[in-house]
Scaffold this motif. Sequence first.
Motif, mmCIF file in Angstrom:
data_model
loop_
_atom_site.group_PDB
_atom_site.id
_atom_site.type_symbol
_atom_site.label_atom_id
_atom_site.label_comp_id
_atom_site.label_asym_id
_atom_site.label_seq_id
_atom_site.Cartn_x
_atom_site.Cartn_y
_atom_site.Cartn_z
ATOM 1 N N ARG A 146 0.813 -1.215 0.000
ATOM 2 C CA ARG A 146 0.000 0.000 0.000
ATOM 3 C C ARG A 146 0.846 1.264 0.000
ATOM 4 N N SER A 147 2.098 1.186 0.460
ATOM 5 C CA SER A 147 2.882 2.401 0.629
ATOM 6 C C SER A 147 3.720 2.766 -0.585
ATOM 7 N N PHE A 148 3.729 1.930 -1.603
ATOM 8 C CA PHE A 148 4.458 2.235 -2.828
ATOM 9 C C PHE A 148 3.466 2.574 -3.924
ATOM 10 N N LEU A 193 13.522 -10.123 -7.607
ATOM 11 C CA LEU A 193 12.122 -9.746 -7.777
ATOM 12 C C LEU A 193 11.488 -10.650 -8.822
ATOM 13 N N TRP A 194 10.403 -11.293 -8.432
ATOM 14 C CA TRP A 194 9.645 -12.137 -9.347
ATOM 15 C C TRP A 194 8.355 -11.403 -9.690
ATOM 16 N N LEU A 195 7.945 -11.499 -10.957
ATOM 17 C CA LEU A 195 6.786 -10.770 -11.464
ATOM 18 C C LEU A 195 5.901 -11.686 -12.290
ATOM 19 N N THR A 241 12.405 -1.786 -12.434
ATOM 20 C CA THR A 241 12.262 -2.902 -11.497
ATOM 21 C C THR A 241 13.438 -3.023 -10.544
ATOM 22 N N ASP A 242 14.624 -2.586 -10.945
ATOM 23 C CA ASP A 242 15.751 -2.662 -10.021
ATOM 24 C C ASP A 242 15.527 -1.748 -8.815
ATOM 25 N N LEU A 243 14.989 -0.553 -9.056
ATOM 26 C CA LEU A 243 14.698 0.367 -7.947
ATOM 27 C C LEU A 243 13.538 -0.138 -7.097
ATOM 28 N N LEU A 272 11.438 -2.641 -2.109
ATOM 29 C CA LEU A 272 10.663 -3.724 -1.493
ATOM 30 C C LEU A 272 11.526 -4.567 -0.557
ATOM 31 N N ALA A 273 12.766 -4.821 -0.951
ATOM 32 C CA ALA A 273 13.666 -5.605 -0.098
ATOM 33 C C ALA A 273 13.920 -4.873 1.221
ATOM 34 N N GLU A 274 14.068 -3.558 1.143
ATOM 35 C CA GLU A 274 14.260 -2.784 2.372
ATOM 36 C C GLU A 274 13.010 -2.810 3.243
ATOM 37 N N LYS A 275 11.844 -2.684 2.611
ATOM 38 C CA LYS A 275 10.594 -2.661 3.371
ATOM 39 C C LYS A 275 10.317 -4.006 4.037
#
Length: 144
Positions: A4-6, A83-85, A95-97, A102-105
């Motif tokens: 929800r936060s992104f 990251l899987w999509l 997607t790298d950013l 997401l990894a940090e969150k």
Amino acid sequence: MTVRSFSWGWRLRQVPVTPQAAVAWGDVARRLHARLLLLPTEQASRLQATANRDVLVVAGAAADLPWIDGVAYAAMDAQAPHLWLPTRWEPDRPTDLLAHALAEKFQRTPLLLWRDPPTVVPLDRQLPVSATHLQRIEYLWAGR
């Protein structure tokens, strides 16, 4: 885990990518689970699975992934391997950013970022598909 936060949108991929995981939600997840129980041991041994109460993710080579009606597919992103999509959809942001944020969150990798329902599923606890692992998933779903 909901997202929800992104803020980003989704767009259809110009060319779908080769599946590396089958993703199934709700009743479809239960049917995929039942299908996994019927796989030959050799094929099952080449697959990895993880689940939560809502989703079952089965990873492996495209030729080994089971097909059932309603299953969707995912793959590792070429620009962000953690990251899987979905194979048919991609974020409208780099997607790298997105993977880094997401990894940090979530403090876990790899992560499956799903479009519908909008969810992040950690994939770091995948285990080989076996009768024991499938029984654990069944217990999880039964609330045991």
